[in-house]
Design an enzyme around this catalytic site. Structure first.
Site, mmCIF file in Angstrom:
data_model
loop_
_atom_site.group_PDB
_atom_site.id
_atom_site.type_symbol
_atom_site.label_atom_id
_atom_site.label_comp_id
_atom_site.label_asym_id
_atom_site.label_seq_id
_atom_site.Cartn_x
_atom_site.Cartn_y
_atom_site.Cartn_z
ATOM 1 N N HIS A 93 39.650 34.546 40.107
ATOM 2 C CA HIS A 93 38.356 34.896 39.373
ATOM 3 C C HIS A 93 38.218 36.558 39.284
ATOM 4 O O HIS A 93 39.036 37.282 40.101
ATOM 5 C CB HIS A 93 37.298 34.279 40.167
ATOM 6 C CG HIS A 93 37.260 32.711 39.885
ATOM 7 N ND1 HIS A 93 37.112 31.892 38.938
ATOM 8 C CD2 HIS A 93 37.483 31.969 41.389
ATOM 9 C CE1 HIS A 93 37.242 30.845 39.284
ATOM 10 N NE2 HIS A 93 37.802 30.595 40.556
ATOM 11 N N CYS A 104 38.470 36.714 34.825
ATOM 12 C CA CYS A 104 37.619 37.035 33.976
ATOM 13 C C CYS A 104 37.336 38.606 33.986
ATOM 14 O O CYS A 104 37.403 39.251 34.969
ATOM 15 C CB CYS A 104 36.181 36.295 34.171
ATOM 16 S SG CYS A 104 36.186 34.589 33.933
#
Length: 443
Positions: free
Chosen positions: A156, A197
């Site tokens: 992430h 991300c």
């Protein structure tokens, strides 16, 4: 010389009646050709996350290992960091098995496990990458001035941060490590592939163009990367769009003729879920993929059964989508009820995240129009000290409500804190708002 090698292989084939033994011999006989000036290949593969719902991250890294291994980079020169909590996870119906695409091969078989569990953290990663044996206490990248280093990171991310389970790696710390490697001749060329991300924010306006480093990222500085390949048996996503695109390309192409530019262009074109980016010394893109992923010929993999973009979902929505899809697969009312409870709880957690962040921004700005602007625009990071201090304050003081960095949905809200810093909202105001809001029991 070439005819002699062919004769030797035929001779060995006649001795070994088993095709498996012959194949093993060929793999051991072939060597990864040295780079120019006697340089070596080095690779660092990292899946920072843990938990079964993050299955895809370790699947990506296991697949990356299989690519480098099959193309001849010796295991001594590959370092793998992953929690290793997926293959035998109680939620995994197929034990000792990880796949990266539907009906795909077991990419977990034979994978290295150099750093697992809580050893997968930012400090250890930096030590391994920079060759700091004392702090790493394990294998490190022992590269020199003629060597090529390939780093693949999967997890992430948020503005200026990459995830490592319960910790985050900040962009400036990563950049310090890269500059250390450059200044101490720890590589000839260094290539990063980053799946996360907002991964572009780790390099945008930070990575110099003249230090022989080339980076591609799954997304630009302001958007999510996407998961793909939902598996009904395993009830999870098997891969990430950017990662499977470049790896499925490496599986089938002749890496000795394909350039990094070609692989980037293909990955960018076929990743229609996010905007794949490149940074740094773009001239390195003219080099072949083999110069970073191994020069040895490998058996071409079968074509994937479907386009991964067909069922792609934003990274932060993965837990939600897994539950929704699983609800359509269960047969008993009892199991359906359990999933519905989990789904309701997750939705409430996301709603609380929205309320908390909105409350903090409103309190810090003390102006409705300014607060609205902070929530609706996205700016690049230039005021790093303010933003990183705000991030630290959130992580320390708001764990109960936001649980940063383990809450990927909350990471998607960090852009508002970037905006406040860029619009000269004093850190003291931001910090005070965080403290006041996060002390509240019920929001």
């Amino acid at each position: 010389m070439e005819r002699a090698v062919i004769f030797l292989c035929l001779l060995v084939a006649s001795v070994y009646s088993s095709s498996l033994k012959f194949e093993k011999f060929v793999q051991e006989f072939q060597q990864n050709e040295p780079l120019e000036d006697g340089g070596k290949h080095w690779a660092l593969l990292v899946a920072g996350s843990n938990g079964y719902f993050n299955y895809r991250h370790q699947a990506d890294v296991c697949h990356a290992y299989q690519i480098l291994h099959s193309h001849g980079i010796p295991d001594d020169n590959i370092i793998v960091m992953m929690y290793d909590d997926i293959a035998d996870n109680k939620e995994n119906p197929v034990k000792d098995n990880i796949i990266n695409r539907p009906d795909g091969p077991n990419v977990y078989e034979g994978v290295l496990k150099d750093y697992t569990g809580f050893d997968v953290n930012p400090d250890k990663f930096i030590s391994v990458m920079t060759g700091d044996k004392e702090n790493a206490r394990g294998k490190v990248i022992e590269s020199g001035p003629n060597d090529h280093v390939f780093v693949n990171f999967v997890d992430h991310g948020g503005p200026g941060v990459l995830g490592f389970g319960t910790k985050m790696l900040k962009a400036q710390k990563l950049m310090d490590a890269i500059m250390y490697m450059h200044e101490n001749n720890r590589y000839k060329k260094l290539v990063f592939y980053v799946e996360a991300c907002e991964s572009g924010s780790m390099f945008y306006d930070l990575l110099p163009k003249d230090i022989d480093v080339y980076v591609t990222t799954a997304s630009n500085p302001h958007e999510s990367s996407y998961a793909c390949y939902f598996d009904k048996t395993r009830r999870t996503y098997l891969g990430d769009v950017y990662s499977v695109k470049w790896m499925e390309d490496s599986d089938k192409e002749n890496l000795n003729t394909e350039t990094l530019n070609k692989q980037f262009a293909l990955t960018k074109q076929e990743t229609n879920t996010s905007h794949v980016q490149e940074y740094g010394d773009l001239s390195i893109g003219e080099m072949t993929v083999a110069e970073f992923q191994g020069t040895q010929a490998a058996k071409n993999a079968q074509a994937p059964p479907k386009d991964p973009c067909e069922d792609a979902v934003k990274s932060e929505d993965v837990p939600l989508e897994i539950l929704r899809r699983s609800l359509n697969l269960v047969k008993s009312k009892e199991e359906a009820r359990e999933i519905e409870i989990k789904l309701a709880k997750l939705i409430e957690e996301r709603q609380r995240t929205d309320r908390v962040v909105k409350h903090i921004v409103g309190l810090a700005t003390d102006d409705h129009v300014t607060a609205k602007n902070m929530m609706e625009t996205r700016q690049h990071i230039s005021k790093w000290e303010c933003y990183e201090n705000a991030y630290d304050s959130l992580e320390e003081k708001c764990k109960k409500h936001l649980n940063i960095p383990e809450n990927d949905y909350a990471l998607r809200k960090l852009y508002m804190f970037v905006n406040m810093c860029e619009n000269n909202i004093p850190f003291e105001h931001i910090d005070s708002a965080i403290e006041k809001v996060c002390e509240e029991e019920n929001i």
